[in-house]
Motif scaffolding. Structure first.
Motif, PDB file in Angstrom:
ATOM      1  N   ASP A  22      -9.332 -16.642  12.923  1.00  0.00           N
ATOM      2  CA  ASP A  22      -8.440 -17.189  13.946  1.00  0.00           C
ATOM      3  C   ASP A  22      -9.081 -18.327  14.731  1.00  0.00           C
ATOM      4  O   ASP A  22      -8.445 -18.900  15.621  1.00  0.00           O
ATOM      5  CB  ASP A  22      -7.945 -16.092  14.895  1.00  0.00           C
ATOM      6  N   LEU A  25      -8.374 -22.455  12.064  1.00  0.00           N
ATOM      7  CA  LEU A  25      -7.121 -23.029  11.571  1.00  0.00           C
ATOM      8  C   LEU A  25      -7.165 -24.556  11.597  1.00  0.00           C
ATOM      9  O   LEU A  25      -7.810 -25.166  12.461  1.00  0.00           O
ATOM     10  CB  LEU A  25      -5.924 -22.562  12.410  1.00  0.00           C
ATOM     11  N   THR A  73      -4.004 -19.654  18.712  1.00  0.00           N
ATOM     12  CA  THR A  73      -4.080 -19.427  17.268  1.00  0.00           C
ATOM     13  C   THR A  73      -3.544 -18.046  16.907  1.00  0.00           C
ATOM     14  O   THR A  73      -2.825 -17.897  15.911  1.00  0.00           O
ATOM     15  CB  THR A  73      -5.518 -19.591  16.760  1.00  0.00           C
ATOM     16  N   MET A  77      -0.188 -16.268  14.217  1.00  0.00           N
ATOM     17  CA  MET A  77      -0.699 -15.448  13.106  1.00  0.00           C
ATOM     18  C   MET A  77      -0.135 -14.033  13.245  1.00  0.00           C
ATOM     19  O   MET A  77      -0.869 -13.053  13.332  1.00  0.00           O
ATOM     20  CB  MET A  77      -2.229 -15.431  13.102  1.00  0.00           C
ATOM     21  N   GLN A  78       1.195 -13.920  13.278  1.00  0.00           N
ATOM     22  CA  GLN A  78       1.846 -12.637  13.526  1.00  0.00           C
ATOM     23  C   GLN A  78       2.784 -12.179  12.415  1.00  0.00           C
ATOM     24  O   GLN A  78       3.389 -11.117  12.530  1.00  0.00           O
ATOM     25  CB  GLN A  78       2.612 -12.696  14.860  1.00  0.00           C
ATOM     26  N   GLN A  82       2.469 -16.189   7.738  1.00  0.00           N
ATOM     27  CA  GLN A  82       1.508 -16.953   8.539  1.00  0.00           C
ATOM     28  C   GLN A  82       0.069 -16.561   8.193  1.00  0.00           C
ATOM     29  O   GLN A  82      -0.799 -17.420   8.007  1.00  0.00           O
ATOM     30  CB  GLN A  82       1.776 -16.717  10.027  1.00  0.00           C
ATOM     31  N   LEU A  83      -0.188 -15.267   8.124  1.00  0.00           N
ATOM     32  CA  LEU A  83      -1.548 -14.789   7.858  1.00  0.00           C
ATOM     33  C   LEU A  83      -2.030 -15.212   6.475  1.00  0.00           C
ATOM     34  O   LEU A  83      -3.180 -15.635   6.306  1.00  0.00           O
ATOM     35  CB  LEU A  83      -1.590 -13.269   7.995  1.00  0.00           C
ATOM     36  N   VAL A  86      -2.853 -19.005   6.521  1.00  0.00           N
ATOM     37  CA  VAL A  86      -4.102 -19.292   7.228  1.00  0.00           C
ATOM     38  C   VAL A  86      -5.308 -18.866   6.392  1.00  0.00           C
ATOM     39  O   VAL A  86      -6.306 -19.593   6.288  1.00  0.00           O
ATOM     40  CB  VAL A  86      -4.117 -18.589   8.601  1.00  0.00           C
ATOM     41  N   HIS A 111      -2.937  -8.931  15.539  1.00  0.00           N
ATOM     42  CA  HIS A 111      -1.884  -9.546  14.734  1.00  0.00           C
ATOM     43  C   HIS A 111      -0.719  -8.601  14.450  1.00  0.00           C
ATOM     44  O   HIS A 111      -0.043  -8.729  13.422  1.00  0.00           O
ATOM     45  CB  HIS A 111      -2.487 -10.062  13.422  1.00  0.00           C
ATOM     46  N   VAL A 125      -3.818 -11.016   4.681  1.00  0.00           N
ATOM     47  CA  VAL A 125      -5.016 -11.864   4.738  1.00  0.00           C
ATOM     48  C   VAL A 125      -5.747 -11.842   3.397  1.00  0.00           C
ATOM     49  O   VAL A 125      -6.147 -12.890   2.874  1.00  0.00           O
ATOM     50  CB  VAL A 125      -5.948 -11.409   5.876  1.00  0.00           C
TER      51      VAL A 125
END
Length: 361
Positions: A22, A25, A73, A77-78, A82-83, A86, A111, A125
């Motif tokens: 995090d 990014l 950031t 990332m939620q 998004q995760l 990233v 997150h 992730v």
């Protein structure tokens, strides 16, 4: 003594042990994700200006203020999409910088505001890392990325996160970590998690000796049993330099050196948070001379506007490092990775040593 050119530093194979997902990014990604998620909290929506804002905000000299920048950031990332994005971009950016092995850390508990479970956060992730690895390999810049699961020092979720790390250790998780403000939140608050990890033969590192001094390092090692120290820069408080340049090590410093406990050192970040005055005077150079197990890391690439190549180049330009110094700390890092011994040896013998030999020639 071979002083590497910037091009050689860029080409050098690198190993990264301390890098926050995090905190790395791309500014343009933050802007894009904020727009699509309806997040209106960014100080600017222009990527270049946003990158400058992150660096300036992190230049406060305070770890607490530095940590505040992560609210932006984390806000984008939620979701799983998004995760994964990233994480994929993290792997690609590191590979493009010459990193061949990386351990990227993040706190799953940060997150879940969008309704994800801890497991779905982690799996998103890990999927991103695998996608990034595949794309990097196809581009001719192979990299291996593993996750470190972080628990927050001020929270009470460390045992749950430790159990998650153990459950996924054969699926891309390298180990466990605790992070956050050190003062007032000693690592011994999380003894239950550390004792569980040791019973499970699992690896863990602890942020210690950055904003707080020797007691934090002592607790992390002697009470908690840390395999590595995140930062550990304040170990120099237990080293006395005599008038003739000799060093007298106190009991704790001698123990850290004798046991070869790895120090995950992050020069630019330490200057930003006030843990060091400059890269030129950063304790990493003294500790290298004294043969501590030092490694070079980025910490937060966005907040520091940095990369592994930049950290290495700063040490060359400002602290007088040469190519052999860079090779030595890179091998140190690979020796210290939370990876099976035979896999570490394979990378050392067939990637790192040949890569540096070619640069030296």
């Amino acid at each position: 003594m071979t002083v590497p050119t910037p091009a050689a530093v860029r080409r050098a194979p690198k190993v990264l042990l301390h890098d926050h997902l995090d905190g790395g990014l791309r500014p343009a990604t933050v802007v894009d994700l904020a727009r699509s998620a309806g997040y209106a909290g960014l100080p600017t929506s222009e990527p270049e200006a946003l990158g400058t804002w992150f660096r300036d905000a992190a230049d406060s000299g305070s770890l607490e203020r530095y940590l505040e920048t992560f609210s932006h950031t984390v806000a984008v990332m939620q979701t799983e999409e998004q995760l994964t994005r990233v994480a994929r971009e993290c792997a690609l950016d590191l590979a493009d910088d010459g990193v061949v092995y990386a351990e990227s850390r993040f706190a799953p508990e940060l997150h879940i505001e969008g309704g994800l479970s801890l497991e779905r956060v982690l799996e998103a992730v890990l999927a991103g890392f695998r996608e990034g690895e595949a794309q990097a390999a196809a581009a001719g810049t192979p990299i291996r990325v593993r996750a470190l699961l972080t628990a927050m020092r001020h929270a009470a979720n460390s045992r749950e996160i430790a159990e998650l790390a153990v459950a996924y250790r054969d699926r891309g998780v390298a180990g466990f970590d605790i992070a956050g403000a050190e003062a007032g939140f000693p690592p011994t608050r999380h003894l239950d998690a550390f004792e569980y990890l040791r019973r499970e033969n699992a690896h863990f590192t602890i942020h210690a000796g950055e904003a707080f001094g020797l007691p934090s390092i002592w607790e992390a090692i002697q009470w908690c049993g840390a395999d590595r120290l995140g930062h550990g820069v304040r170990i120099v408080d237990d080293i006395e330099l005599t008038a003739d340049g000799q060093a007298r090590l106190g009991r704790l410093a001698a123990y850290v050196r004798d046991r070869r406990i790895p120090l995950e050192m992050c020069p630019s970040s330490n200057v930003q948070t006030g843990a060091a005055q400059s890269v030129a005077t950063h304790p990493i150079t003294l500790l290298k001379r004294l043969r501590f197990r030092v490694t070079v890391n980025t910490d937060n690439r966005l907040m520091s506007g940095t990369s592994m190549s930049r950290e290495m180049q700063l040490l060359v330009d400002e602290a007088g490092w040469d190519l052999e110094d860079l090779r030595w700390v890179t091998v140190n890092a690979m020796k210290s990775a939370f990876l099976p011994f035979d896999e570490r040896l394979e990378l050392i013998e067939h990637v790192l040593k040949p890569g540096y030999a070619a640069l030296g020639a």
